[in-house]
Structure formats: C-alpha cells, structure tokens
Scaffold this active site. Structure first.
Site, PDB file in Angstrom:
ATOM      1  N   LYS A  78       0.832  -1.204   0.000  1.00 14.93           N
ATOM      2  CA  LYS A  78       0.000   0.000   0.000  1.00 14.93           C
ATOM      3  C   LYS A  78       0.865   1.252   0.000  1.00 14.93           C
ATOM      4  O   LYS A  78       1.874   1.323   0.714  1.00 14.93           O
ATOM      5  CB  LYS A  78      -0.910  -0.026   1.228  1.00 14.93           C
ATOM      6  N   SER A 152      -9.317   2.204   2.542  1.00 15.89           N
ATOM      7  CA  SER A 152      -8.352   2.880   1.698  1.00 15.89           C
ATOM      8  C   SER A 152      -7.321   1.929   1.080  1.00 15.89           C
ATOM      9  O   SER A 152      -6.538   2.351   0.223  1.00 15.89           O
ATOM     10  CB  SER A 152      -7.610   3.961   2.496  1.00 15.89           C
ATOM     11  N   SER A 176     -10.072   0.153   6.722  1.00 18.97           N
ATOM     12  CA  SER A 176      -9.390   0.252   5.428  1.00 18.97           C
ATOM     13  C   SER A 176      -8.826  -1.048   4.890  1.00 18.97           C
ATOM     14  O   SER A 176      -8.426  -1.100   3.727  1.00 18.97           O
ATOM     15  CB  SER A 176      -8.276   1.305   5.506  1.00 18.97           C
TER      16      SER A 176
END
Length: 447
Positions: A78, A152, A176
């Site tokens: 990420k 996210s 997330s």
C-alpha cells in the site's frame, strides 16, 4: 509449463523452496499479468518491474532459500508504507515525490522472508475514504469493475482479487483493510493493538491504524500475518467450542443492513452451529455517541496527517475533512471516548468469544470521481455502506473480514469476525472453519 498466477502464496513459496520454480519466473509471470490487466483494474500507482526481477534473482541466490516462508512470493504494498527507493505519495499531489531511503519495518520483514515487492498500490488521498480514486488513479473491484474496490487499501485488495499478486500489504484505521476485502472477496485480519508494527503516519490515527494482510485464503492470511508480526499464529490441534454472538444491528442508528449482508451472517451462523459452536443472537451495547466519536476521530486523524502539506494541492473533500478535524484533535488525543467505548463493550466480550456481524451494510459505490465531489456526499456514501468497521479501530481489538455469499451481480459479500484482545489465532480458526465448510472463489474471472 506450470502457471503460478492464481496459486496461493503458500503454494508458491513451497515450490520455490523445493526448486520446482524460481523467484524470477514467478515474478515475471505476475508482472506480465499486471501489464495485461491492470489497466482495467487500477490497482497499482507504480509497478517496479525491473527492480522486482533483480530482487527476485537476489532471493533465488540466497543461501537460506529453503527456509524462507515467503520464498519468491510477489507482494504488493500500500502506498502509505515506505518502500526503499520509491516515493511514498499516499494518494496525493501534495506529498513529496522523494524516494524512501529505507523500508518500513513490515516491508523489511516481508523482504527478509523472501517476498518480492512488485509495486505500490493506489489509495484515496491521505487514506481518508472508503473509495479509492484520485490523482494517481482509480481502483476498481475486479468482480464488478463498475464498482469501487473500496478503501483505503483499495489498490492492494484489487491487486489480489485480480490475481496480479497472491498477497498484499495494507492497513486499517477505520476499516481500510476490511472494507476493500469485503468488496473484493478476500480474507483480511486487522490485528489488535501492538501485534504488528504500525508507524503508518503521524501517530497512526491516534493508535487506531494497524498494518495487516490481504489474501485469498485463511492459510495465506495466517502466513503473511505471522511474517509481519514476527510471531507464528499456530493452529490448535483440537480447537475448543466457542461462544459465538451473532448480530445484525448497525452500530449507527438509521443505517440499514441490506439483505445480502444479513443473509451472509445467517449463513455463517448456520455453518458455525454445524461445526459445534454455541451460536446465539446478541447485539453489542453500542452507545448512541458512537457516530460522533467515530467522526471526530476520523477527521482529527486526517487533520494531523495534513499538517505541513500545501492545502491548494489537496482535494476539496480532504481539505474540509482536515479542517473539521482540527477542532477535535485535542479531545481525541486524550483517548477518553475510546476508553469509555472499551469499558462499555468489554462485558459483552467477556461473555462471548467471537462476534459475527456483517462486514458491510450494502454493496460499494460506483467507481467514479468521488475525489471531485463534496465532503458531505463522500461522508454519507462511506457511512451508508461501511458503518460496521470503525468500532473495532476505536477499541483496538482484532477484526477480520471473510468472504461468504454473493450479491445479485455475482460479486462477493462478506462477514466480519471480532474478538477480544489477543484473539487473532481464534479469529483465524473461525475463519478457517467457514472456509472449509463453504469454500469461496479465489480470484475474479477477468480473463
């Protein structure tokens, strides 16, 4: 020729350790799939093709190759975690395009275990929202590309669900990991506080954000979690029967749970009854103030992360979120509201070993330019589809998302599993029970 795309991390690592495959051929095959399909999915901000192949060769030459738990496994990271030599943009035009000098601790642990970082995945700006789009791209759900992958950790989830990598690294400050995992039919576990090194941003959203795995199987989830935690989550030979609470109640008044997600919970309950667990309906005593606590903490975390960034380069929704959060930072830092929530919920988890509840309230929003829309519209869209994840960040307790059931479109639905602190191994066992009794499809049919 054996294809390694679509195989699990555990299968790939075993083949590399036994020299039935080389890290280079495994990584090259996944890079070819990324090149072919990521234009439709939007998982990656940057693909490290040349660097990844060189690093794969380094793994292949290691003297301890036969002992590496992730030998030659391609992994995505990420884009809010430092990867040596790559800029950490966090989905924004306001962040510096400066290569990181060192890996984040969890990335370093992946590399030490033999994994190869093939790229950094897309996130919404500053990882604020539950949809992933912005100046660096839009991440779509590989099962239904008209819909967002979630956020996210949306790019990481999309990468795994599309078979671009077998596993990925993400993190979770208000859902997330669990939101995109639920959208994309993946297994994830948000660990409890202190289990995995955090260090995700300035204060980890007041200690709520945790790094964790995204995978297609419970076995891979256990494997990746063990590597980044630095401790093995061992299966018990004879797991005991558990007291399982099942709840269909939304933590937020007025937010309804749609039928596909309530049906998934009922299906999970039936499977766990067949497995010998004591299962009963019971709702956690959520306080009426939970919505205010969640919003205050969510916005305050963004306010801290936005400090020092040029507001002119931030999307309007991010600017407004940060501005609202400034008035809450001082109160949120005391931790009083979070401690009161823990004290309120602790008796429930003293009585029940595991809570099963919907992972989402409804399917994810359309994959559109949410970053160009107003703040209130974004907040309402996020709240209406993902109200069930924030309580477990506020408490700091472990929580999983496990695929179960399908939407009318054929995309997956999911359930969420929650337990008291230190119960990561218990959650993995329950997830394994569900996987064994109701196997799920592993990757989206993009080919």
């Amino acid at each position: 020729m054996t294809s390694w795309v679509g195989r699990t991390a555990a299968e790939i690592a075993a083949a590399v350790r036994e020299k039935r495959a080389t890290p280079r051929e495994v990584v090259a095959e996944h890079l070819a799939r990324i090149e072919r399909l990521d234009g439709r999915v939007g998982a990656f901000r940057v693909v490290r093709a040349e660097a990844a192949l060189a690093e794969a060769d380094e793994v292949g030459s290691r003297g301890d190759l036969g002992e590496l738990p992730l030998a030659g496994v391609p992994v995505a990271v990420k884009d809010n975690l430092a990867v040596r030599g790559e800029a950490n943009r966090v989905g924004s035009a306001a962040t510096a395009d400066t290569p990181a000098e060192a890996d984040h601790e969890v990335v370093a642990r992946l590399r030490a275990a033999g994994a190869v970082v093939v790229g950094l995945t897309n996130v919404p700006e500053l990882c604020v929202f539950g949809t992933t789009e912005g100046v660096h791209g839009t991440s779509r759900n590989p099962w239904d590309t008209s819909r967002t992958a979630g956020g996210s950790s949306g790019g990481s989830a999309a990468a795994v669900a599309a078979g671009l990598v077998p596993i990925a690294l993400g993190n979770d400050g208000m859902g997330s990991l669990r939101i995109p995992a639920a959208n994309c039919g993946l297994v994830t576990l948000k660990p409890g506080s202190g289990v995995v090194p955090a260090g995700i941003s300035d204060g980890d959203w007041f200690g709520m954000s945790e790094n964790g795995p995204l995978a297609t199987t419970v076995e891979d989830t256990r494997l990746l979690l063990s590597v980044i935690a630095g401790t093995e989550f061992v299966r018990r030979d004879a797991p005991a029967a558990l007291d399982v609470a099942v709840s269909l109640r939304s933590p937020l008044a007025g937010v309804m749970i749609s039928a596909p997600y309530t049906n998934a919970v009922r299906e999970a309950a039936g499977l766990l009854i067949k497995a010998g667990h004591q299962v009963r309906r019971a709702d956690p005593p959520y306080p009426l103030s939970l919505g205010v606590t969640s919003l205050a903490t969510w916005t305050a975390g963004t306010s801290v992360d936005a400090q020092g960034l040029d507001p002119r380069l931030l999307a309007r929704r991010t600017r407004v979120h940060a501005a609202i959060g400034r008035r809450f930072v001082k109160a949120v830092r005391t931790g009083k509201a979070r401690e009161e929530l823990r004290e309120r919920l602790e008796p429930f988890f003293a009585e029940h070993d595991v809570l099963v509840l919907p992972a989402l309230a409804r399917r994810s929003p359309k994959a559109e330019a949410w970053h160009e829309r107003g703040w209130l519209r974004n907040v309402l869209a996020n709240t209406n589809y993902s109200p069930l994840t924030p309580p477990w960040n506020l408490t700091g307790w472990p929580a999983m998302s496990v695929p179960l059931g399908t939407l009318p479109s054929g995309a997956p639905t999911a359930v969420q599993l929650v337990a008291r602190p230190g119960s990561e191994a218990v959650l993995l066992e329950v997830a394994e029970e569900l996987e064994r009794r109701q196997p799920w499809r592993r990757t989206a049919p993009l080919d």
